[in-house]
Design an enzyme around this catalytic site. Sequence first.
Site, PDB file in Angstrom:
ATOM      1  N   ASP A  95       0.096   5.072   1.063  1.00 58.40           N
ATOM      2  CA  ASP A  95      -0.032   5.958   2.220  1.00 58.40           C
ATOM      3  C   ASP A  95      -0.092   5.152   3.516  1.00 58.40           C
ATOM      4  OD1 ASP A  95      -0.173   8.292   0.580  1.00 58.40           O
ATOM      5  OD2 ASP A  95      -2.250   7.814   0.143  1.00 58.40           O
ATOM      6  N   ASP A 115       0.871  -1.157   0.000  1.00 53.42           N
ATOM      7  CA  ASP A 115       0.000   0.000   0.000  1.00 53.42           C
ATOM      8  C   ASP A 115       0.920   1.222   0.000  1.00 53.42           C
ATOM      9  OD1 ASP A 115      -2.408   1.552   0.357  1.00 53.42           O
ATOM     10  OD2 ASP A 115      -1.879   1.735   2.469  1.00 53.42           O
TER      11      ASP A 115
END
Length: 177
Positions: free
Chosen positions: A19, A17
């Site tokens: 952020d 991922d």
Amino acid sequence: MSNASADPLLRPALFLDRDGVLNVDHGYVHRWEDFRWIPGAKEVIGAFNRAGWLVFVVTNQSGIGRGYYTEDAMLALHARMIEDLAASGGRIDAVYYCAQHPEATVEAYRHPDPPDRKPNPGMILRALAEWPVDRERSVMVGDKPADLEAALRAGLRGLLFPGGDLAKFLEAEAILA
């Protein structure tokens, strides 16, 4: 009967991922000036590259659909991120993103259940279809339950990153051991 994992052309992949895993999540990060690498993130990518793994970023980017920033701004940020990473010897093989959201204010990005938006596994499934990935040896690292659900739905092992140093976290998980 052959085992797909025995295929010498298939490689394990690290799905990350963005952020909260690669960069500090200040909320809708879309400018290079606001981007800060998570401690250990660049080192992790380099280590997995050297070990022969593919490295992918899979990121929900609803800020585009919400009208907070443009797709071009996000693409420019990703280009700078990849350039900065390359300067330290790391490589991201592909970035997959989903700008769609059920409540998008920009009509073009409104979708009731975007197939690519985590927890849906669409981004991961696209990477699995487009690259020679050994699914059984691959791992998804996220910081939210939706990341882990997407991994599960795509048939991958998922790890919940609690924050801190990504390299120390993955070292403790002994992924490359």
